[in-house]
Design a protein around this motif. Structure first.
Motif, PDB file in Angstrom:
ATOM      1  N   UNK A 152      11.426  46.705 -28.101  1.00  0.00           N
ATOM      2  CA  UNK A 152      12.193  45.710 -27.807  1.00  0.00           C
ATOM      3  C   UNK A 152      13.261  44.824 -28.678  1.00  0.00           C
ATOM      4  N   UNK A 153      13.020  45.177 -29.456  1.00  0.00           N
ATOM      5  CA  UNK A 153      14.156  44.728 -30.539  1.00  0.00           C
ATOM      6  C   UNK A 153      15.472  45.478 -30.790  1.00  0.00           C
ATOM      7  N   UNK A 154      14.658  47.408 -30.859  1.00  0.00           N
ATOM      8  CA  UNK A 154      16.184  48.105 -30.794  1.00  0.00           C
ATOM      9  C   UNK A 154      16.920  47.984 -29.733  1.00  0.00           C
ATOM     10  N   UNK A 155      16.123  47.897 -28.341  1.00  0.00           N
ATOM     11  CA  UNK A 155      16.996  47.814 -27.678  1.00  0.00           C
ATOM     12  C   UNK A 155      17.913  46.419 -27.399  1.00  0.00           C
ATOM     13  N   UNK A 156      17.248  45.753 -27.736  1.00  0.00           N
ATOM     14  CA  UNK A 156      18.331  44.695 -27.232  1.00  0.00           C
ATOM     15  C   UNK A 156      19.441  44.757 -28.411  1.00  0.00           C
ATOM     16  N   UNK A 157      19.288  44.841 -29.819  1.00  0.00           N
ATOM     17  CA  UNK A 157      20.188  45.736 -30.932  1.00  0.00           C
ATOM     18  C   UNK A 157      21.539  46.722 -30.210  1.00  0.00           C
ATOM     19  N   UNK A 158      20.721  47.996 -29.462  1.00  0.00           N
ATOM     20  CA  UNK A 158      21.550  49.249 -28.730  1.00  0.00           C
ATOM     21  C   UNK A 158      22.332  47.908 -27.786  1.00  0.00           C
ATOM     22  N   UNK A 159      21.831  47.613 -27.120  1.00  0.00           N
ATOM     23  CA  UNK A 159      22.411  46.512 -26.006  1.00  0.00           C
ATOM     24  C   UNK A 159      23.493  45.604 -26.902  1.00  0.00           C
ATOM     25  N   UNK A 161      25.555  46.544 -29.100  1.00  0.00           N
ATOM     26  CA  UNK A 161      26.362  47.523 -29.688  1.00  0.00           C
ATOM     27  C   UNK A 161      27.715  47.898 -28.212  1.00  0.00           C
ATOM     28  N   UNK A 162      26.302  48.088 -27.549  1.00  0.00           N
ATOM     29  CA  UNK A 162      26.981  49.119 -26.169  1.00  0.00           C
ATOM     30  C   UNK A 162      28.064  48.072 -25.499  1.00  0.00           C
ATOM     31  N   UNK A 163      27.802  47.002 -25.360  1.00  0.00           N
ATOM     32  CA  UNK A 163      28.424  45.859 -24.843  1.00  0.00           C
ATOM     33  C   UNK A 163      30.077  45.500 -26.188  1.00  0.00           C
ATOM     34  N   UNK A 164      29.468  45.728 -26.761  1.00  0.00           N
ATOM     35  CA  UNK A 164      31.258  44.934 -27.866  1.00  0.00           C
ATOM     36  C   UNK A 164      31.892  46.403 -28.033  1.00  0.00           C
ATOM     37  N   UNK A 165      31.380  47.689 -27.669  1.00  0.00           N
ATOM     38  CA  UNK A 165      32.295  48.157 -27.644  1.00  0.00           C
ATOM     39  C   UNK A 165      33.247  48.524 -25.849  1.00  0.00           C
ATOM     40  N   UNK A 166      31.987  48.141 -25.628  1.00  0.00           N
ATOM     41  CA  UNK A 166      32.831  47.866 -23.609  1.00  0.00           C
ATOM     42  C   UNK A 166      33.807  47.225 -23.652  1.00  0.00           C
ATOM     43  N   UNK A 167      34.182  46.435 -24.417  1.00  0.00           N
ATOM     44  CA  UNK A 167      34.694  44.013 -24.653  1.00  0.00           C
ATOM     45  C   UNK A 167      35.642  45.050 -25.392  1.00  0.00           C
ATOM     46  N   UNK A 168      35.589  46.221 -26.599  1.00  0.00           N
ATOM     47  CA  UNK A 168      36.984  46.585 -27.176  1.00  0.00           C
ATOM     48  C   UNK A 168      38.059  47.805 -26.117  1.00  0.00           C
ATOM     49  N   UNK A 169      36.650  48.758 -25.150  1.00  0.00           N
ATOM     50  CA  UNK A 169      37.524  49.422 -24.354  1.00  0.00           C
ATOM     51  C   UNK A 169      38.680  48.652 -23.524  1.00  0.00           C
ATOM     52  N   UNK A 170      37.583  47.731 -22.407  1.00  0.00           N
ATOM     53  CA  UNK A 170      38.472  46.644 -22.162  1.00  0.00           C
ATOM     54  C   UNK A 170      39.308  45.927 -22.851  1.00  0.00           C
ATOM     55  N   UNK A 258      33.169  36.098 -31.649  1.00  0.00           N
ATOM     56  CA  UNK A 258      32.871  35.608 -31.191  1.00  0.00           C
ATOM     57  C   UNK A 258      32.280  35.847 -29.577  1.00  0.00           C
ATOM     58  N   UNK A 259      32.500  36.990 -29.037  1.00  0.00           N
ATOM     59  CA  UNK A 259      31.846  38.245 -28.187  1.00  0.00           C
ATOM     60  C   UNK A 259      30.141  38.731 -28.483  1.00  0.00           C
ATOM     61  N   UNK A 260      30.110  38.899 -29.429  1.00  0.00           N
ATOM     62  CA  UNK A 260      28.805  39.239 -30.024  1.00  0.00           C
ATOM     63  C   UNK A 260      27.931  38.311 -30.389  1.00  0.00           C
ATOM     64  N   UNK A 261      28.422  37.041 -30.759  1.00  0.00           N
ATOM     65  CA  UNK A 261      27.584  35.508 -30.797  1.00  0.00           C
ATOM     66  C   UNK A 261      27.299  35.347 -30.112  1.00  0.00           C
ATOM     67  N   UNK A 262      27.531  35.179 -28.906  1.00  0.00           N
ATOM     68  CA  UNK A 262      26.972  34.645 -27.623  1.00  0.00           C
ATOM     69  C   UNK A 262      25.666  36.182 -27.207  1.00  0.00           C
ATOM     70  N   UNK A 263      26.318  37.170 -27.135  1.00  0.00           N
ATOM     71  CA  UNK A 263      25.735  38.199 -26.672  1.00  0.00           C
ATOM     72  C   UNK A 263      24.349  38.436 -27.723  1.00  0.00           C
ATOM     73  N   UNK A 264      24.153  38.265 -28.661  1.00  0.00           N
ATOM     74  CA  UNK A 264      23.516  38.156 -29.829  1.00  0.00           C
ATOM     75  C   UNK A 264      22.406  37.446 -28.824  1.00  0.00           C
ATOM     76  N   UNK A 265      22.889  36.080 -28.775  1.00  0.00           N
ATOM     77  CA  UNK A 265      22.292  34.936 -28.412  1.00  0.00           C
ATOM     78  C   UNK A 265      21.464  35.389 -26.973  1.00  0.00           C
ATOM     79  N   UNK A 266      22.221  35.763 -26.440  1.00  0.00           N
ATOM     80  CA  UNK A 266      21.760  36.424 -24.768  1.00  0.00           C
ATOM     81  C   UNK A 266      20.367  37.614 -24.646  1.00  0.00           C
ATOM     82  N   UNK A 267      21.187  38.812 -25.781  1.00  0.00           N
ATOM     83  CA  UNK A 267      19.800  39.566 -25.502  1.00  0.00           C
ATOM     84  C   UNK A 267      18.675  38.961 -25.981  1.00  0.00           C
TER      85      UNK A 267
END
Length: 304
Positions: A152-159, A161-170, A258-267
């Motif tokens: 569960x923790x590994x999936x949340x962490x990969x989640x 990372x993927x969203x952060x990469x998407x943030x850089x792309x968009x 800033x993006x990751x701090x919010x996403x980390x709590x959410x995940x």
């Protein structure tokens, strides 16, 4: 926990979008990974820099692709020059041409030159660093918790990372070495928050063995909510200070954090904890005579 029926499809859709953006739009690699020259200049006497004049002068030098970006004050300009054929000497020669062309009307605050060989090594080392970090986190969680918690923790962490990469792309902000540091920091922040919640869940699994799992997870989340809110707010306030008053060189790092701090709590709250339900995590049979573990108050007779 009832929000998992919304957050899981939402996270799945966002993760898929992030992957599509990565393969279609791609990342805006900085000088660190592409190679080339980065020159930061500032017009003297506080005058506004004339981008059109600078672009016309630098285009005439025939240095290949030239990108100009205004940041901060109107007098500040960031110049990106394409990789010059001929190695480091060619890069240095390009910087000298820029200085001679623009003259004494500008102060040169920062000059970075990265060759193609160095940039290739940085890409390999950056990717290797992230893979090693993910593998190390997985090993730690596997020994620290039961397999349901580790996965569960590994999936949340990969989640995250993927969203952060998407943030850089968009957003197309520069992806450089500081961005790799941001991704690794987000991973650590997310895992830290998840481990705190998991510790409380495991503690309550031993205390309240008859409580339904979804209620127990909600109780564990509520008991750690104040700690999560205080920690996240402190991190975000620190990042906002760097965002508004920090130099341009760290802006890609700060924005991603800033993006990751919010996403980390959410995940941690809406991904890592609800996953335990789908993994079939169940409480152990109630031990006879264990009043506190059954959830009964001290001194009260436990029901059988």
């Amino acid at each position: 926990m009832k929000w998992r029926r919304i957050t899981f499809p939402l996270s799945g859709a966002l993760s898929l979008l992030a992957v599509v953006l990565f393969f279609t739009v791609g990342l805006n690699f900085g000088i660190d990974f592409r190679g080339g020259t980065l020159v930061e200049i500032q017009a003297r006497n506080g005058a506004a820099a004339d981008l059109a004049d600078i672009r016309s002068k630098l285009t005439a030098l025939d240095l290949g692709e030239v990108q100009l970006q205004r940041f901060g004050a109107p007098s500040d300009v960031l110049i990106r020059l394409a990789q010059q054929p001929g190695g480091d000497e060619a890069q240095q020669a390009a910087v000298r041409k820029v200085r001679e062309t623009l003259g004494d009307g500008y102060d040169y605050r920062r000059v970075e030159v990265v060759g193609p060989r160095v940039s290739g090594e940085l890409v390999q080392n950056g990717v290797l660093g992230m893979l090693v970090a993910i593998f190390g986190i997985l090993i730690y969680l596997w020994f620290r918790f039961e397999w349901e918690f580790a996965v569960g923790a590994t999936i949340a962490t990969l989640h995250d990372v993927v969203l952060t990469i998407g943030f850089y792309s968009i957003t197309q902000i520069d992806f450089d070495l500081s961005s790799v540091a941001a991704v690794l920091t987000i991973m650590g922040f997310s895992v830290n928050d998840t481990v705190v919640i998991y510790d409380r869940i495991r503690e309550m699994l031993r205390r309240y063995k008859k409580m339904p799992l979804d209620q127990l997870l909600d109780l564990a989340m509520n008991s750690t909510l104040s700690r999560t809110a205080i920690t996240s707010t402190t991190v975000i306030l620190s990042l906002l200070g760097m965002f508004f008053f920090g130099p341009e060189a760290i802006q890609s790092f700060v924005q991603a954090m800033l993006f990751g701090a919010v996403v980390g709590v959410y995940s941690s709250a809406f991904i890592a904890a609800p996953l335990l339900i789908y993994f079939g995590l169940r409480t152990r049979p109630l031990a006879e005579g264990s009043e506190e573990e059954s959830g009964a108050p001290r001194g009260a007779k436990a029901r059988t």
